[in-house]
Design a protein around this motif. Structure first.
Motif, PDB file in Angstrom:
ATOM      1  N   ARG A 175       0.841  -1.207   0.000  1.00  0.00           N
ATOM      2  CA  ARG A 175       0.000   0.000   0.000  1.00  0.00           C
ATOM      3  C   ARG A 175       0.874   1.254   0.000  1.00  0.00           C
ATOM      4  O   ARG A 175       0.598   2.218  -0.733  1.00  0.00           O
ATOM      5  N   LYS A 176       1.924   1.258   0.794  1.00  0.00           N
ATOM      6  CA  LYS A 176       2.839   2.390   0.818  1.00  0.00           C
ATOM      7  C   LYS A 176       3.505   2.574  -0.534  1.00  0.00           C
ATOM      8  O   LYS A 176       3.611   3.701  -1.048  1.00  0.00           O
ATOM      9  N   LEU A 177       3.945   1.480  -1.137  1.00  0.00           N
ATOM     10  CA  LEU A 177       4.580   1.537  -2.449  1.00  0.00           C
ATOM     11  C   LEU A 177       3.613   2.064  -3.506  1.00  0.00           C
ATOM     12  O   LEU A 177       3.973   2.911  -4.335  1.00  0.00           O
ATOM     13  N   PHE A 178       2.366   1.585  -3.456  1.00  0.00           N
ATOM     14  CA  PHE A 178       1.376   1.996  -4.451  1.00  0.00           C
ATOM     15  C   PHE A 178       1.118   3.493  -4.367  1.00  0.00           C
ATOM     16  O   PHE A 178       1.159   4.195  -5.383  1.00  0.00           O
ATOM     17  N   TYR A 179       0.849   4.005  -3.178  1.00  0.00           N
ATOM     18  CA  TYR A 179       0.467   5.408  -3.051  1.00  0.00           C
ATOM     19  C   TYR A 179       1.661   6.370  -3.131  1.00  0.00           C
ATOM     20  O   TYR A 179       1.477   7.558  -3.404  1.00  0.00           O
ATOM     21  N   GLN A 180       2.869   5.852  -2.923  1.00  0.00           N
ATOM     22  CA  GLN A 180       4.043   6.705  -3.066  1.00  0.00           C
ATOM     23  C   GLN A 180       4.559   6.747  -4.502  1.00  0.00           C
ATOM     24  O   GLN A 180       5.145   7.747  -4.918  1.00  0.00           O
ATOM     25  N   HIS A 181       4.351   5.659  -5.257  1.00  0.00           N
ATOM     26  CA  HIS A 181       4.954   5.563  -6.582  1.00  0.00           C
ATOM     27  C   HIS A 181       3.933   5.326  -7.692  1.00  0.00           C
ATOM     28  O   HIS A 181       3.852   6.105  -8.648  1.00  0.00           O
TER      29      HIS A 181
END
Length: 239
Positions: free
Chosen positions: A174-180
């Protein structure tokens, strides 16, 4: 005529199918049939807007007039094109995943042939968009493409698919998706041309990088594409 029996729905029936499909798709985003039904029962205004844009575009009008279908008998020649071409890139994308252009379910809930074709076209060009943007077919890649599809068509189903997909992410994903993924997809969807007005089949023999530049495509950053071998394909969101 588009194959498959269409089912005309009354207002309350359409609402019932939409609500049931939305709940089911949120509970299990792998249900391709529910995602397809949700897209059709909630997408009529969006498809009507796309239809009007296509009518105003010379290439879009050609698509509406000839109604090309993305099926094996029509796109099989892509497998024989030079490796630098858009068509060859599409063939590689499909072949490396054992996907078939014939796997798409028919549109069932559109009232007219014209709108049914627009909905069918939107469903069938999905893999062209994967090829152009260089997106993997895992859950994050499919969710990112749904962001682009929402910006291009404003389909409620696309927004709900992103929500449903992100629920399935781990905290790290989720962090990867919304950051990148998410900010890239927003930028890519806004910058590119009106992708529903492109007659892709006429450009199969053109250089992939040339058509990307012409259509304003921002390919996925390499660090996003590298993740594709680490997670499973998520075919339901290919709708």
């Amino acid at each position: 005529m588009l194959e498959g029996a269409r089912l005309p729905l009354k207002g309350w029936q359409q609402a019932a199918v939409a609500v049931g499909s939305a709940v089911g798709a949120l509970l299990d985003p792998r249900r391709a049939d529910l995602i397809a039904a949700l897209g059709e029962t909630t997408g009529k205004p969006a498809f009507e807007r796309v239809l009007e844009r296509m009518k105003r575009s010379p290439e879009g009008r050609a698509v509406l007039l000839e109604r090309p279908r993305v099926i094996s008998s029509n796109v099989g020649h892509a497998w024989d094109l030079p490796p630098n071409t858009f068509g060859a890139a599409y063939a590689k994308f499909m072949g490396s995943r054992n996907f078939s252009p014939d796997d798409r379910p028919p549109v069932r809930f559109m009232e007219t042939e014209e709108i049914a074709y627009v909905a069918t076209r939107a469903r069938e060009v999905h893999d062209f968009w994967h090829t152009l943007f260089g997106l993997p077919t895992n859950l994050m890649g499919e969710s990112a493409l749904k962001v682009i599809e929402f910006e291009q068509m404003l389909l409620p189903m696309c927004a709900l698919s992103v929500v449903g997909g992100s629920v399935r992410f781990s905290d790290k994903q989720r962090k990867l998706f919304y950051q990148h993924y998410f900010p890239w997809a927003l930028r890519a969807g806004m910058r590119c041309t009106d992708l529903m007005c492109v007659y892709y089949e006429r450009h199969f023999d053109e250089d992939l990088e040339d058509v990307r530049r012409r259509w304003g495509i921002i390919p996925a950053p390499p660090e996003m594409v590298e993740i594709k071998n680490k997670t499973k394909t998520f075919p339901a969101l290919r709708l």
